[in-house]
Design a protein around this motif. Sequence first.
Motif, PDB file in Angstrom:
ATOM      1  N   GLY A 111     -17.242  53.832 -47.015  1.00 37.81           N
ATOM      2  CA  GLY A 111     -18.009  54.977 -47.483  1.00 37.81           C
ATOM      3  C   GLY A 111     -19.479  54.837 -47.135  1.00 37.81           C
ATOM      4  N   GLY A 112     -20.334  55.349 -48.011  1.00 41.07           N
ATOM      5  CA  GLY A 112     -21.770  55.342 -47.749  1.00 41.07           C
ATOM      6  C   GLY A 112     -22.574  54.667 -48.833  1.00 41.07           C
ATOM      7  N   PRO A 113     -22.418  53.346 -49.007  1.00 39.32           N
ATOM      8  CA  PRO A 113     -23.172  52.655 -50.066  1.00 39.32           C
ATOM      9  C   PRO A 113     -24.657  52.531 -49.737  1.00 39.32           C
ATOM     10  CG  PRO A 113     -22.054  51.049 -48.685  1.00 39.32           C
ATOM     11  CD  PRO A 113     -21.603  52.405 -48.212  1.00 39.32           C
ATOM     12  N   LEU A 114     -25.483  52.451 -50.785  1.00 39.12           N
ATOM     13  CA  LEU A 114     -26.878  52.036 -50.614  1.00 39.12           C
ATOM     14  C   LEU A 114     -26.864  50.541 -50.366  1.00 39.12           C
ATOM     15  CD1 LEU A 114     -28.874  53.917 -53.412  1.00 39.12           C
ATOM     16  CD2 LEU A 114     -29.327  54.006 -50.966  1.00 39.12           C
ATOM     17  N   LEU A 115     -26.981  50.124 -49.123  1.00 41.57           N
ATOM     18  CA  LEU A 115     -26.754  48.724 -48.760  1.00 41.57           C
ATOM     19  C   LEU A 115     -27.651  47.764 -49.520  1.00 41.57           C
ATOM     20  CD1 LEU A 115     -26.278  49.001 -44.882  1.00 41.57           C
ATOM     21  CD2 LEU A 115     -24.520  48.768 -46.630  1.00 41.57           C
ATOM     22  N   ASN A 116     -28.935  48.124 -49.656  1.00 39.98           N
ATOM     23  CA  ASN A 116     -29.868  47.190 -50.298  1.00 39.98           C
ATOM     24  C   ASN A 116     -29.511  46.927 -51.763  1.00 39.98           C
ATOM     25  OD1 ASN A 116     -30.908  50.037 -50.672  1.00 39.98           O
ATOM     26  ND2 ASN A 116     -32.295  48.955 -52.038  1.00 39.98           N
ATOM     27  N   SER A 117     -28.792  47.877 -52.403  1.00 41.22           N
ATOM     28  CA  SER A 117     -28.462  47.695 -53.820  1.00 41.22           C
ATOM     29  C   SER A 117     -27.412  46.614 -54.031  1.00 41.22           C
ATOM     30  CB  SER A 117     -27.970  49.016 -54.420  1.00 41.22           C
ATOM     31  OG  SER A 117     -26.669  49.343 -53.939  1.00 41.22           O
ATOM     32  N   TRP A 118     -26.730  46.228 -52.974  1.00 39.54           N
ATOM     33  CA  TRP A 118     -25.696  45.200 -53.083  1.00 39.54           C
ATOM     34  C   TRP A 118     -26.258  43.787 -52.923  1.00 39.54           C
ATOM     35  CZ3 TRP A 118     -20.595  46.057 -54.302  1.00 39.54           C
ATOM     36  CH2 TRP A 118     -20.212  47.401 -54.404  1.00 39.54           C
ATOM     37  N   LEU A 119     -27.528  43.683 -52.607  1.00 33.50           N
ATOM     38  CA  LEU A 119     -28.136  42.372 -52.411  1.00 33.50           C
ATOM     39  C   LEU A 119     -28.346  41.658 -53.752  1.00 33.50           C
ATOM     40  CD1 LEU A 119     -30.883  43.340 -49.794  1.00 33.50           C
ATOM     41  CD2 LEU A 119     -28.634  42.332 -49.329  1.00 33.50           C
ATOM     42  N   ASP A 120     -28.190  40.341 -53.716  1.00 34.99           N
ATOM     43  CA  ASP A 120     -28.580  39.463 -54.829  1.00 34.99           C
ATOM     44  C   ASP A 120     -27.929  39.841 -56.158  1.00 34.99           C
ATOM     45  OD1 ASP A 120     -30.182  38.081 -53.055  1.00 34.99           O
ATOM     46  OD2 ASP A 120     -31.944  39.310 -53.456  1.00 34.99           O
ATOM     47  N   ARG A 121     -26.630  40.118 -56.131  1.00 30.10           N
ATOM     48  CA  ARG A 121     -25.866  40.334 -57.361  1.00 30.10           C
ATOM     49  C   ARG A 121     -24.478  39.745 -57.165  1.00 30.10           C
ATOM     50  NH1 ARG A 121     -26.073  45.260 -59.594  1.00 30.10           N
ATOM     51  NH2 ARG A 121     -27.947  45.945 -58.488  1.00 30.10           N
ATOM     52  N   GLU A 122     -23.887  39.274 -58.248  1.00 24.61           N
ATOM     53  CA  GLU A 122     -22.565  38.657 -58.154  1.00 24.61           C
ATOM     54  C   GLU A 122     -21.522  39.760 -57.973  1.00 24.61           C
ATOM     55  OE1 GLU A 122     -24.930  37.497 -60.631  1.00 24.61           O
ATOM     56  OE2 GLU A 122     -25.347  36.320 -58.817  1.00 24.61           O
ATOM     57  N   LEU A 123     -20.593  39.511 -57.042  1.00 24.10           N
ATOM     58  CA  LEU A 123     -19.599  40.520 -56.686  1.00 24.10           C
ATOM     59  C   LEU A 123     -18.186  39.999 -56.910  1.00 24.10           C
ATOM     60  CD1 LEU A 123     -21.156  41.672 -53.282  1.00 24.10           C
ATOM     61  CD2 LEU A 123     -21.554  42.661 -55.558  1.00 24.10           C
ATOM     62  N   ARG A 124     -17.313  40.910 -57.321  1.00 23.05           N
ATOM     63  CA  ARG A 124     -15.883  40.627 -57.417  1.00 23.05           C
ATOM     64  C   ARG A 124     -15.200  41.112 -56.141  1.00 23.05           C
ATOM     65  NH1 ARG A 124     -15.056  43.906 -63.002  1.00 23.05           N
ATOM     66  NH2 ARG A 124     -12.877  43.221 -62.918  1.00 23.05           N
ATOM     67  N   LEU A 125     -14.045  40.543 -55.864  1.00 22.67           N
ATOM     68  CA  LEU A 125     -13.195  40.997 -54.774  1.00 22.67           C
ATOM     69  C   LEU A 125     -11.866  41.389 -55.419  1.00 22.67           C
ATOM     70  CD1 LEU A 125     -13.281  41.342 -51.711  1.00 22.67           C
ATOM     71  CD2 LEU A 125     -12.334  39.050 -51.471  1.00 22.67           C
ATOM     72  N   ALA A 126     -11.518  42.658 -55.319  1.00 19.14           N
ATOM     73  CA  ALA A 126     -10.377  43.145 -56.090  1.00 19.14           C
ATOM     74  C   ALA A 126      -9.599  44.198 -55.312  1.00 19.14           C
ATOM     75  CB  ALA A 126     -10.857  43.725 -57.419  1.00 19.14           C
TER      76      ALA A 126
END
Length: 430
Positions: A111-126
């Motif tokens: 899709g079209g995420p705001l890429l910079n908002s995904w920086l420096d945060r813990e992420l799940r893989l699901a």
Amino acid sequence: MPVSPVAHAEDLADFVDASPSSYHAAAEVARRLEGAGFESLDETDAWPGTAGKYMVVRDGAVIAWVVPASASTTTPVRVFGAHSDSPGFKLKPQPTTGRLGWLQAGVEVYGGPLLNSWLDRELRLAGRLVLHDGRAVLADSGPLLRLPQLAIHLDREANDGLKLDKQAHTQPVWGLGVPESADLLAEVAASATVDGAPVDPARIRGFDLVTADAARGAVFGKDDAFFAAGRLDDLASVHAGAVALTAAAEGFDGDHIPVLAVFDHEEIGSATRSGAAGPFLEDVLERIGLALGADRGERMRALASSWCVSSDVGHSVHPNYAEKHDPQVRPVLGSGPILKINANQRYATDGAGAAAWSRWCESAGVTSQSFVSNNTVPCGSTIGPITATRLGIRTVDVGIPILSMHSARELAGVSDLADLARVAEAFFRD
């Protein structure tokens, strides 16, 4: 609604936490509806033509409905539509990558995420793992990944214009070592079970795994006005629809069939078997009619007097970027759900839909706002025009105003969340 806006938002936080992927969202809706007495149907079985509460899951989509005792071959439907997917990243084939002593995940932009908002945060893989025998199981790694930003000392111009390469700069880290000695799928498989035991990675033949922000949703701000969480686009609408249908189904005996339709893949165009442009809703509505004994002419008559409310988020006016919004029509958080309007029918709302939405809001005791784009800013779209085109159902596009749309963590108004559920219940009951 029987609960306070803050309690509704806290329940939404639980819902979002349980829904890191579209497959989890569909399963969570099904779990909640089963607890409210809905019967789960299989598409390969014959469906009953009797009054009752039913639902069916197709991949990351779910449709639920209530057949009243008075239903006939020409009974219309009331469809509340939303979508289960959100922008982010999807795992690629051969996902275990890395270099220079770091383990990384090979991902593709979804899709079209705001890429910079995904920086420096813990992420799940699901998402789901598909095993050698064809069974699909849900998996959720919990906090595992991170996209670390380059330090300001190494990119002195970062605050003057950060630019991220979608391939080079979006591959998250998840450990230390060399790819040859690690297996990312094994890490994810450890969170899934089949026959009461953890999934053996050697049995995995396919997967659909996406990233999700690991932080829980939170109520905050003066007078608890704000709610922030990942995937509010569009789990806020999915949750509102599920809450509303559960409430409306109690003792329901109206002159229509309430339907909750949660589609997948809206963020990438909806053109899939579980998306709004696919046949899922049409299939379900046809089978409901057939189970009631309707012929084609009667089914068409039922659709001609039906309604669809397409619910998705819209833009609140942003205090720091007022010039990006229409000069007069400026919805704001906390002032009610929005009616979405576009002259070029990127939203399906017309005059008849606006009047109907006004009646449902009045019935629920809710104040609504309007949304229209600035003429210089391209307008997005929703499942509304797709549903109207496929089925010919009168459709109105609505939602809640938010800030930070397509961010890894979006911002909504607490009162708007509860108000949307109240209007959805009025729409189902009417």
